[in-house]
Design an enzyme around this catalytic site. Sequence first.
Site, mmCIF file in Angstrom:
data_model
loop_
_atom_site.group_PDB
_atom_site.id
_atom_site.type_symbol
_atom_site.label_atom_id
_atom_site.label_comp_id
_atom_site.label_asym_id
_atom_site.label_seq_id
_atom_site.Cartn_x
_atom_site.Cartn_y
_atom_site.Cartn_z
ATOM 1 N N ASP A 61 11.211 -13.242 9.126
ATOM 2 C CA ASP A 61 11.998 -12.379 8.263
ATOM 3 C C ASP A 61 11.676 -12.819 6.838
ATOM 4 O O ASP A 61 12.040 -13.934 6.435
ATOM 5 C CB ASP A 61 13.490 -12.532 8.562
ATOM 6 C CG ASP A 61 14.374 -11.649 7.688
ATOM 7 O OD1 ASP A 61 13.907 -11.193 6.623
ATOM 8 O OD2 ASP A 61 15.548 -11.439 8.050
ATOM 9 N N ASN A 88 2.740 -7.200 3.839
ATOM 10 C CA ASN A 88 2.831 -5.813 4.274
ATOM 11 C C ASN A 88 4.243 -5.391 4.669
ATOM 12 O O ASN A 88 4.545 -4.203 4.686
ATOM 13 C CB ASN A 88 1.877 -5.605 5.460
ATOM 14 C CG ASN A 88 2.116 -4.301 6.179
ATOM 15 O OD1 ASN A 88 1.847 -3.228 5.643
ATOM 16 N ND2 ASN A 88 2.637 -4.374 7.400
ATOM 17 N N SER A 139 0.736 -2.341 -1.481
ATOM 18 C CA SER A 139 1.567 -1.547 -2.371
ATOM 19 C C SER A 139 1.549 -0.104 -1.878
ATOM 20 O O SER A 139 1.703 0.151 -0.684
ATOM 21 C CB SER A 139 1.047 -1.675 -3.817
ATOM 22 O OG SER A 139 1.841 -0.927 -4.713
ATOM 23 N N TYR A 153 12.184 2.779 -3.883
ATOM 24 C CA TYR A 153 10.956 2.327 -3.220
ATOM 25 C C TYR A 153 9.862 1.994 -4.236
ATOM 26 O O TYR A 153 9.236 0.932 -4.176
ATOM 27 C CB TYR A 153 10.474 3.414 -2.258
ATOM 28 C CG TYR A 153 9.163 3.107 -1.578
ATOM 29 C CD1 TYR A 153 9.123 2.297 -0.444
ATOM 30 C CD2 TYR A 153 7.964 3.636 -2.055
ATOM 31 C CE1 TYR A 153 7.927 2.014 0.188
ATOM 32 C CE2 TYR A 153 6.766 3.352 -1.431
ATOM 33 C CZ TYR A 153 6.747 2.545 -0.308
ATOM 34 O OH TYR A 153 5.550 2.266 0.306
ATOM 35 N N LYS A 157 7.487 -1.458 -5.552
ATOM 36 C CA LYS A 157 6.024 -1.472 -5.609
ATOM 37 C C LYS A 157 5.517 -1.694 -7.035
ATOM 38 O O LYS A 157 4.538 -2.425 -7.242
ATOM 39 C CB LYS A 157 5.468 -0.168 -5.041
ATOM 40 C CG LYS A 157 5.787 0.063 -3.574
ATOM 41 C CD LYS A 157 5.284 -1.068 -2.687
ATOM 42 C CE LYS A 157 5.424 -0.736 -1.205
ATOM 43 N NZ LYS A 157 4.992 -1.858 -0.339
ATOM 44 N N THR A 188 1.943 5.876 9.574
ATOM 45 C CA THR A 188 2.435 4.509 9.766
ATOM 46 C C THR A 188 3.927 4.436 10.040
ATOM 47 O O THR A 188 4.520 3.384 9.893
ATOM 48 C CB THR A 188 2.150 3.676 8.502
ATOM 49 O OG1 THR A 188 2.830 4.271 7.394
ATOM 50 C CG2 THR A 188 0.662 3.610 8.213
#
Length: 279
Positions: A61, A88, A139, A153, A157, A188
């Site tokens: 984690d 990732n 990213s 979000y 990034k 994904t």
Amino acid sequence: MSSITEGRVWLITGCSSGFGRAIADAALAAGDRVVASARNLRTLEELARTAPDRVHVVGLDVTRQADIDAAVASTLDRFGRIDVLVNNAGYGSVGAVEEIVEADLRALMDTMFFGAVALTQAVLPVLRSQGSGTIVQLSSQGGQLSPPGFGAYCSAKFALEAMTESLAAEITPLGLRALIVEPGAFRTEFGGSRLHHSPENPAYAETVGPTRAMIDSADGTQPGDPAKAAAAILTALDADNPPLRLALGNDAVDNIRVKHAQLADDLNTWEKLSRSTDL
């Protein structure tokens, strides 16, 4: 410690699916060794069976420093070195800025920014002692542009890219490298069940509503192939002069190029006023 010494050693977060799994598969296909991590070890059982002598799985984690330290120690114990760290781990989030719940924003930043920074810091002493190694930050095209509904979000990034720009300048003289990967829409599960929605405010139905509809319907229809993205990352890592940023996907290239043109237009249009402010 494993007796196998050939091939790079990868430590990859978020390997249960998506880019993490695709990068792990690509690294193994290249003959490398992989330490695959996820919060739930059961999601890595299939991956572990693909190459038992070259795959080591760890529970991780990224918001827990103890997990980070244990994962790095376990990697070194099994394979003796780390050549590539891939940050990732993360998840999607959609909502207007006014709709964002502070606790949700902090949780997102803990995973996708602070967790990545903490893992980078934990691995850097190993890479410095080796005199080689690469930090790969997953990213997004959202690391350079932020459409309506993606303020939370993309903030994570943007922050990760800013930190990594500094990092690259700091570690390049040490023989180390950093690579920022900026994918567009890939299959994904970004828009799947793990997507976080902020509570909806009808005031933003026209601006954020289309984003919500798009992201809810996109999963499984995105044009990008994660396997090809992983292969592209390996190609960039093997290049004599790799980029700092690697956009992946036609949409990422097109959208980032439009954003750069907008920045240049503002700079050129307002240049006279901008330059008028010195003493």
